[in-house]
Each structure stands twice: as C-alpha cells, then as structure tokens.
Design a protein around this motif. Structure first.
Motif, PDB file in Angstrom:
ATOM      1  N   TRP A  99       0.823  -1.210   0.000  1.00 49.10           N
ATOM      2  CA  TRP A  99       0.000   0.000   0.000  1.00 49.10           C
ATOM      3  C   TRP A  99       0.857   1.260   0.000  1.00 49.10           C
ATOM      4  O   TRP A  99       0.556   2.234  -0.681  1.00 49.10           O
ATOM      5  CB  TRP A  99      -0.919  -0.025   1.229  1.00 49.10           C
ATOM      6  N   ILE A 100       1.956   1.233   0.763  1.00 48.59           N
ATOM      7  CA  ILE A 100       2.773   2.432   0.922  1.00 48.59           C
ATOM      8  C   ILE A 100       3.761   2.630  -0.236  1.00 48.59           C
ATOM      9  O   ILE A 100       4.118   3.769  -0.563  1.00 48.59           O
ATOM     10  CB  ILE A 100       3.502   2.436   2.281  1.00 48.59           C
ATOM     11  N   ALA A 101       4.214   1.550  -0.864  1.00 51.36           N
ATOM     12  CA  ALA A 101       5.231   1.646  -1.913  1.00 51.36           C
ATOM     13  C   ALA A 101       4.817   2.551  -3.081  1.00 51.36           C
ATOM     14  O   ALA A 101       5.605   3.408  -3.493  1.00 51.36           O
ATOM     15  CB  ALA A 101       5.613   0.259  -2.408  1.00 51.36           C
ATOM     16  N   PRO A 102       3.597   2.408  -3.628  1.00 50.02           N
ATOM     17  CA  PRO A 102       3.233   3.252  -4.775  1.00 50.02           C
ATOM     18  C   PRO A 102       3.076   4.738  -4.435  1.00 50.02           C
ATOM     19  O   PRO A 102       3.055   5.576  -5.326  1.00 50.02           O
ATOM     20  CB  PRO A 102       1.886   2.688  -5.247  1.00 50.02           C
ATOM     21  N   LYS A 103       2.975   5.064  -3.180  1.00 46.30           N
ATOM     22  CA  LYS A 103       2.790   6.462  -2.788  1.00 46.30           C
ATOM     23  C   LYS A 103       4.054   7.281  -3.008  1.00 46.30           C
ATOM     24  O   LYS A 103       3.995   8.509  -3.058  1.00 46.30           O
ATOM     25  CB  LYS A 103       2.319   6.548  -1.344  1.00 46.30           C
ATOM     26  N   ILE A 160      15.526   7.991   1.226  1.00 39.00           N
ATOM     27  CA  ILE A 160      15.309   6.562   0.980  1.00 39.00           C
ATOM     28  C   ILE A 160      13.802   6.339   0.937  1.00 39.00           C
ATOM     29  O   ILE A 160      13.082   6.849   1.794  1.00 39.00           O
ATOM     30  CB  ILE A 160      15.928   5.707   2.114  1.00 39.00           C
ATOM     31  N   PRO A 161      13.303   5.571  -0.054  1.00 39.45           N
ATOM     32  CA  PRO A 161      11.872   5.277  -0.064  1.00 39.45           C
ATOM     33  C   PRO A 161      11.447   4.618   1.255  1.00 39.45           C
ATOM     34  O   PRO A 161      12.110   3.696   1.741  1.00 39.45           O
ATOM     35  CB  PRO A 161      11.706   4.315  -1.240  1.00 39.45           C
ATOM     36  N   VAL A 162      10.362   5.100   1.815  1.00 34.72           N
ATOM     37  CA  VAL A 162       9.899   4.617   3.118  1.00 34.72           C
ATOM     38  C   VAL A 162       9.648   3.119   3.102  1.00 34.72           C
ATOM     39  O   VAL A 162       9.995   2.417   4.062  1.00 34.72           O
ATOM     40  CB  VAL A 162       8.634   5.392   3.559  1.00 34.72           C
ATOM     41  N   TYR A 163       9.073   2.602   2.034  1.00 33.52           N
ATOM     42  CA  TYR A 163       8.755   1.170   2.008  1.00 33.52           C
ATOM     43  C   TYR A 163      10.002   0.303   2.127  1.00 33.52           C
ATOM     44  O   TYR A 163       9.935  -0.804   2.659  1.00 33.52           O
ATOM     45  CB  TYR A 163       7.935   0.794   0.772  1.00 33.52           C
TER      46      TYR A 163
END
Length: 186
Positions: free
Chosen positions: A123-127, A136-139
């Motif tokens: 859910w969080i990755a595409p955001k 750094i990407p949160v996911y």
C-alpha cells in the motif's frame, strides 16, 4: 530413504546456521552503527555545534532491523518472555499439549501479521514517500519486517511440529541439544 532424510536434515541444519549467523550479524552491525551514529551526533552537536541531519532516520531504520531480526532470533532460541504460572502447575501431559498449541497459535498469529505487513508495504510503496533527510523510499525501510516475521512464524511452526512428534517438550526448534531446546531441562 534414510539417507534422503539425513540429507534433508543436514540441509535444514546448515540453513539454520546460516540464518543464525546472518541475523546475528544484522543485530551486531545495527547496534554498532547506532552507537557510532549517536556518539558522532553528540560530538558534532557539542564540539561543532552542528547535529547530523540523518541521525533520527538512521536510528529508526536500525531499530526496525534490531527489533525484527531479534524476534526471529529469539524464537529460534526459545528466548521470548513466557508466563508460566498456569503452565507450571499442570501435569506434564497437559504441559506438552499447551506448549504445542501455543507454538502453533503463535505461528498462525505471526504469519497473519506477516501478511498484513506485506499488505502495508504494498500500500505504501506506490505512494512514493521518502525519508526527508536520507531520501530513501519509506517502504524499503520496512522490507525486513515481513521477512523476519515469516522466519519467526516458521520457527514457531517448527517448534510446534517438534513438540508434536517428540516425547520431550521444546521451547524452540533449535537442534543443538545444548539445553536451550528442551523445556524439561529448564
């Protein structure tokens, strides 16, 4: 047939040793990096009047690594906190049934949490959210969570299976025979 079983067991034991070393290394390196990061930040703040801008984010990532690597590591060694007041007064047959049920129920719960953690990362990755300081990407900071939860669930499942097919009671799936795996020796 017997040699195939021995080969499978040997492969399992080698993989457990490898996972133990990997998780141990993650724990040690993460704690060392966190310590160096904190000391460097204090020195920067006191001596140079300038804090490291990424300290909080790096420590948050390391806490995730330490927490979840430690979870499966502790499950493998049977080191999680246990409440045994009721367990201790039960006859040994009921203790065996209870410890086996606890292992399987814990495994199911951990696998469920693992599933939800994968759902959350999906859910969080595409955001496209990134950590403000480190970019750094949160996911990516959460990737270790489902991996470690899956390993923890496997450990509890293996412990349940070991209790199901063994005459002794075991706190973990550890095969070392060093006293940590057999509850009767505690």
């Amino acid at each position: 047939m017997r040699s195939t079983s021995r080969l499978m067991r040997s492969g399992y034991e080698k993989s457990i040793v490898l996972v133990n070393k990997l998780e141990g290394a993650i724990l040690i390196i993460s704690v060392l990096i966190m310590g160096c990061n904190n000391v460097s930040n204090v020195i920067g703040r006191v001596v140079f009047n300038q804090s490291l801008y990424f300290t909080d984010e790096l420590n948050s990532i390391l806490i995730i690594f330490i927490t979840f690597a430690g979870t499966s590591y502790a499950a493998r060694l049977g080191s999680h906190i246990r409440m045994t007041a009721i367990f201790d007064v039960l006859p040994s047959l009921y203790q065996k049934v209870l410890i086996t049920l606890i292992a399987f129920i814990t495994s199911i719960c951990i696998f469920a949490i693992c599933y939800f953690s994968v759902e959350y990362i999906s859910w969080i990755a595409p955001k496209g959210k990134v950590l403000p300081a480190m970019q750094i990407p949160v996911y990516l900071t959460y990737i270790w969570v489902p991996v470690s939860l899956f390993l923890t669930g496997l450990e509890y499942f293996a412990t349940g299976m070991k209790n199901l097919f063994s005459k002794d009671m075991h706190l973990s799936s550890q095969i070392t025979g060093d006293g940590y795996d057999n509850i009767n020796e505690l």
